[in-house]
Design a protein around this motif. Sequence first.
Motif, short mmCIF file in Angstrom:
data_model
loop_
_atom_site.label_atom_id
_atom_site.label_comp_id
_atom_site.label_asym_id
_atom_site.label_seq_id
_atom_site.Cartn_x
_atom_site.Cartn_y
_atom_site.Cartn_z
N LEU A 8 0.82 -1.21 0.00
CA LEU A 8 0.00 0.00 0.00
C LEU A 8 0.86 1.26 0.00
O LEU A 8 0.44 2.31 -0.49
N LEU A 9 2.07 1.16 0.55
CA LEU A 9 2.95 2.32 0.63
C LEU A 9 3.39 2.80 -0.75
O LEU A 9 3.87 3.93 -0.89
N ARG A 10 3.23 1.97 -1.77
CA ARG A 10 3.70 2.34 -3.11
C ARG A 10 2.88 3.46 -3.74
O ARG A 10 3.31 4.05 -4.73
N ILE A 11 1.71 3.73 -3.19
CA ILE A 11 0.94 4.86 -3.72
C ILE A 11 1.41 6.18 -3.12
O ILE A 11 1.00 7.25 -3.56
N GLY A 12 2.29 6.11 -2.10
CA GLY A 12 2.71 7.30 -1.38
C GLY A 12 3.30 8.40 -2.23
O GLY A 12 2.91 9.57 -2.10
N LEU A 71 -3.55 1.58 -10.38
CA LEU A 71 -3.26 0.64 -9.30
C LEU A 71 -2.30 -0.45 -9.77
O LEU A 71 -1.39 -0.86 -9.04
N ASP A 72 -2.50 -0.95 -10.99
CA ASP A 72 -1.59 -1.96 -11.53
C ASP A 72 -0.18 -1.41 -11.65
O ASP A 72 0.81 -2.08 -11.33
N ALA A 73 -0.07 -0.16 -12.13
CA ALA A 73 1.25 0.45 -12.29
C ALA A 73 1.93 0.68 -10.96
O ALA A 73 3.17 0.76 -10.89
N ARG A 74 1.16 0.79 -9.88
CA ARG A 74 1.74 1.01 -8.56
C ARG A 74 1.86 -0.29 -7.77
O ARG A 74 2.02 -0.28 -6.55
N GLY A 75 1.80 -1.42 -8.46
CA GLY A 75 2.09 -2.70 -7.84
C GLY A 75 1.07 -3.17 -6.83
O GLY A 75 1.42 -3.90 -5.89
N GLN A 76 -0.19 -2.79 -7.01
CA GLN A 76 -1.23 -3.22 -6.08
C GLN A 76 -1.77 -4.59 -6.51
O GLN A 76 -2.15 -4.79 -7.66
N SER A 77 -1.79 -5.52 -5.58
CA SER A 77 -2.22 -6.89 -5.86
C SER A 77 -3.72 -6.95 -6.09
O SER A 77 -4.46 -6.00 -5.80
N ASP A 78 -4.18 -8.10 -6.59
CA ASP A 78 -5.62 -8.31 -6.75
C ASP A 78 -6.34 -8.19 -5.41
O ASP A 78 -7.45 -7.67 -5.32
#
Length: 664
Positions: free
Chosen positions: A347-351, A374-381
Amino acid sequence: MRLLSARPQQPPGNAAGPDALDAFVAGGTNSSYTFTVVSSTQAGAIDQILPGPTLNDNGVVAFSSGNGLFALSQTGTLVALGSGVAFGETVWIDNAGQVIVVAEVSGIRELRRYRGSQPGTFDVLAKVGVDEFTPSPSGIFTSDIDLTGLLDFPSVSDDGSVFYVGTGAGVTGRFVIELNALQDDDGALLGDADDVLRPVALNGGRVVLLSGQFAGLSGPAIAIVEGGTVQPISNGVVASPGQFAGLLPMIGATADGSMVTFFGKEKTPSGTGALTLFASVATATGRKVHALSPVAGFLGQRDLEIVFRHPDRLPTTLRTMPFPAPLHVLGGLLRLGHLSLSDRLALLRIGPDLLFRDPDSDPYLRSVTVRQWLDARGQSDANRTKLWDIIAIGALNDATDRITAALFLKVLRSAFLGSRMNSSLVLPLRGLSSVLVDGAAEFLQRHGGTVLLNTAAEQVRMENGAVKSVRLTGGLDVQPRTVISAVPYFDIPKVFGSGEAVGLTHLERLVSSPIVTIHLWFDAHFVQERIAALTGSPIHWVFNKSRIYPERKSTLMYLALVVSGAHAMAEMEKEEIVQLATGELKRFYPAAPLARVIHSLVIKEKRATFSPMVGSEKVRPPHTTAVRNLFLAGDWTDTKLPATIEGAVQSGYAAAEAVKAQLP
């Protein structure tokens, strides 16, 4: 964002005493306030203003911006008292210009005192892990206790008495601690682990607060406490549990405690009353409580709390933490038990985008959908389906593979980087027309306006680039100086002949998105929470109206199930929708199969909002038009917000400002 000061005009006559106070402060015909903007983020020097400003008797205002602490003199001079650390929301200033605030440095919280005469310098009054205090009254504890937690609720009186809320090592609960320069600080255990307390310091080492641990009282009460003793002093009970069905820790007081203001719900024969502002005034024979002003029709959370229901595990709860932004929301997200540790850390990757991208102008955010972002920021399914989709669809009313990432990031920035109130939920206690429209209509009528109900505009006649007249149903013609149109985009051609007639092009590119609400009444209660989000379900939200409307006594349980972006469901038959909804409730609530549906109602709003698809910002019109005295309002206009009540309100302000700018 603006910081306003409100100044009452002189009340008529020489009214004095509690009755005059009630009539004047409560409003009505004898009350009038003027507002002055004392600070604004528009000036550029301040990026935000947190909702805990303070004012002393000399007219000096102090407030926090989260990363800065400021004071504003009577002459309008803005002074930066401190920077470089995370400051809490609640700030307190005394008449000597001393400012008390909680600051966080490298993860350690400390209580600081700044002086307006010496910007940049401060004293540390208390610090987690370093300071200790002596619990009182004596006899409960035998030794000093280490300070393990420091909450964002300090207060200082005009004579320098400082109180704050903290937690102690090895003790469950919260202490209200009084600073004493001559001996050990004293702390009374006056709150449970979750109590807010919010002390208000009075002169003479006294404090007023809300607690459930006053001796001799059967429930939470507001009282004045002296010397750290738990038993309220004589005449110290401000609001007792016998009189009020609910009290909020939002308290104000005069320096001597003769008058204390607070919010509460007074008990009534039929149950509980509406949330109201009260004043408790000390008299020769005791205290007299006056109702000042009801707070119309809303149930607001002090802090965000959302229950997530899952079909295959116990429910989890998202709660904001007692930290400054953005840590208050982030801390809650990192504690979500239905996400794995690796997913929570992801979740920190959206920071970086949250902190450094401007959703109003960033070309990348405007060019991608929420799903792509969200996909580009590595958020899982799991992160997407069990968290982000629920927030995005609820806020923007469409699927994440359709809606623009720019508006979603705007919502997240408000929740993460704004005040604690920005992330909390507010639920109407009555229908929205009753809560929002009726009061507005009454205001207009009190100020000389006319409100016509069940009246439509049949024809708008324009001459020389201006609206000349409006024909209403019943044959009435009005000749307005100015017209603000709040009709939705799909009705513009019906009212004005065409969008092009008023300078609006490409309206066909605004697409509607439906909302379906399923109202169900059951013969048994199996839902305990007020509101829940269902993960991995075609039903998005469950609102327990039986708990939201406690005054409506009934043996039936009343639920409202909401589906946003309900394109497929809007085409289904009612019976099919009810069957789907009850089946989903049985998946998520183990006791649901034991309850029978007594009544059902399905409401389909096929054009509930516009869909904020990628590129929609290009066709959202401004509030001015090609017709010089015609202005637009509505959540579909260019508010830079989604189609929400906040967006609609913002459009109203913008339209009014545009009208004012044109008036002579």
